[in-house]
Design an enzyme around this catalytic site. Sequence first.
Site, PDB file in Angstrom:
ATOM      1  N   SER A   1       0.822  -1.216   0.000  1.00  0.00           N
ATOM      2  CA  SER A   1       0.000   0.000   0.000  1.00  0.00           C
ATOM      3  C   SER A   1       0.853   1.262   0.000  1.00  0.00           C
ATOM      4  O   SER A   1       2.002   1.256   0.443  1.00  0.00           O
ATOM      5  CB  SER A   1      -0.919   0.018   1.225  1.00  0.00           C
ATOM      6  OG  SER A   1      -1.636  -1.185   1.316  1.00  0.00           O
TER       7      SER A   1
HETATM    8  N1  SAH Z   1      -0.849  -5.065   3.827  1.00  0.00           N
HETATM    9  C1  SAH Z   1      -0.072  -5.311   2.643  1.00  0.00           C
HETATM   10  C2  SAH Z   1      -0.784  -4.893   1.369  1.00  0.00           C
HETATM   11  C3  SAH Z   1      -1.426  -6.078   0.838  1.00  0.00           C
HETATM   12  S1  SAH Z   1      -2.309  -6.012  -0.672  1.00  0.00           S
HETATM   13  C4  SAH Z   1       1.318  -4.716   2.712  1.00  0.00           C
HETATM   14  O1  SAH Z   1       1.626  -4.026   3.703  1.00  0.00           O
HETATM   15  O2  SAH Z   1       2.110  -4.981   1.822  1.00  0.00           O
HETATM   16  C5  SAH Z   1      -3.648  -7.047  -0.179  1.00  0.00           C
HETATM   17  C6  SAH Z   1      -3.302  -8.491   0.084  1.00  0.00           C
HETATM   18  O3  SAH Z   1      -4.506  -9.136   0.490  1.00  0.00           O
HETATM   19  C7  SAH Z   1      -2.780  -9.254  -1.130  1.00  0.00           C
HETATM   20  O4  SAH Z   1      -1.526  -9.795  -0.839  1.00  0.00           O
HETATM   21  C8  SAH Z   1      -3.846 -10.347  -1.333  1.00  0.00           C
HETATM   22  O5  SAH Z   1      -3.300 -11.568  -1.785  1.00  0.00           O
HETATM   23  C9  SAH Z   1      -4.453 -10.486   0.061  1.00  0.00           C
HETATM   24  N2  SAH Z   1      -5.792 -11.043   0.144  1.00  0.00           N
HETATM   25  C10 SAH Z   1      -6.840 -10.898  -0.691  1.00  0.00           C
HETATM   26  N3  SAH Z   1      -7.915 -11.564  -0.211  1.00  0.00           N
HETATM   27  C11 SAH Z   1      -7.538 -12.125   0.965  1.00  0.00           C
HETATM   28  C12 SAH Z   1      -8.207 -12.926   1.958  1.00  0.00           C
HETATM   29  N4  SAH Z   1      -9.482 -13.274   1.835  1.00  0.00           N
HETATM   30  N5  SAH Z   1      -7.490 -13.320   3.048  1.00  0.00           N
HETATM   31  C13 SAH Z   1      -6.191 -12.971   3.193  1.00  0.00           C
HETATM   32  N6  SAH Z   1      -5.512 -12.224   2.298  1.00  0.00           N
HETATM   33  C14 SAH Z   1      -6.186 -11.807   1.209  1.00  0.00           C
END
Ligand code: SAH
Length: 217
Positions: free
Chosen positions: A57
């Site tokens: 993000s």
């Molecule tokens: N917090 C992260 C940003 C992640 S982007 C950081 O600091 O880098 C969002 C993430 O959510 C992705 O990696 C995606 O694979 C994950 N995601 C999507 N649906 C999900 C679910 N139901 N449970 C867990 N992770 C999920």
Amino acid sequence: MRTSRDKLFAKLKETVSDKRVVEAMLQVDRAEFVPENVRDRAYDDVALPIGAGQTISQPFMVAIMTAALGLRRSDTVLEVGTGSGYQAAIIAEIVSKVVTVERVPSLAKAAWAVLTSMGYDNIEGHLEEEIIGRPQDGPYDAILVTAAAPKLTTELITQLKDTGRMVIPVGTAESQELLRVTCSGDDYSVETLIHCRFVPLIGENAWPKSALDGWGQ
Ligand code: SAH
């Protein structure tokens, strides 16, 4: 010359009132969490690709979301969407325990490796199971969802303590809003914070896997 890091922290100090959040972001080197090919942009205030079609993000958004959780040192926090692990590290600087879940195994493994190498022993990483979140380790003082849900689901609200807070982006590929849910006993209230743009939250009560194709293109 002012570097992109100087510029970023000048902006964060000016706009984020919770100083613990800015302090945590000064402690954690974002460059450790991004792939080598984008490392020179680690302190640009933008989301960056981390593989598997996902992103780390935007730092400003990390700051807004973390501050909005109203964290206390003794809190246990659930993060849904480990991604690079950066957001989990920021929260772990502020609270006693972070549980973070991810659905893409390659991202989860890379994130766990970085977090372990940085010495975080208050972060527990898990692969996502059937239910979104991780009810078996809850209820939580706060939940941060870092992927966009199509709607607010009770699946996550029920994982909060009765004084719990949740920050979650809700909306479509084109238009999302960051919501804050605040629980009070069996009741809860919802506030809209800002417009935002996240990758989709995948799950039975969220978006289908097919939403990943063409999301935000
Ligand atoms: N917090 C992260 C940003 C992640 S982007 C950081 O600091 O880098 C969002 C993430 O959510 C992705 O990696 C995606 O694979 C994950 N995601 C999507 N649906 C999900 C679910 N139901 N449970 C867990 N992770 C999920």
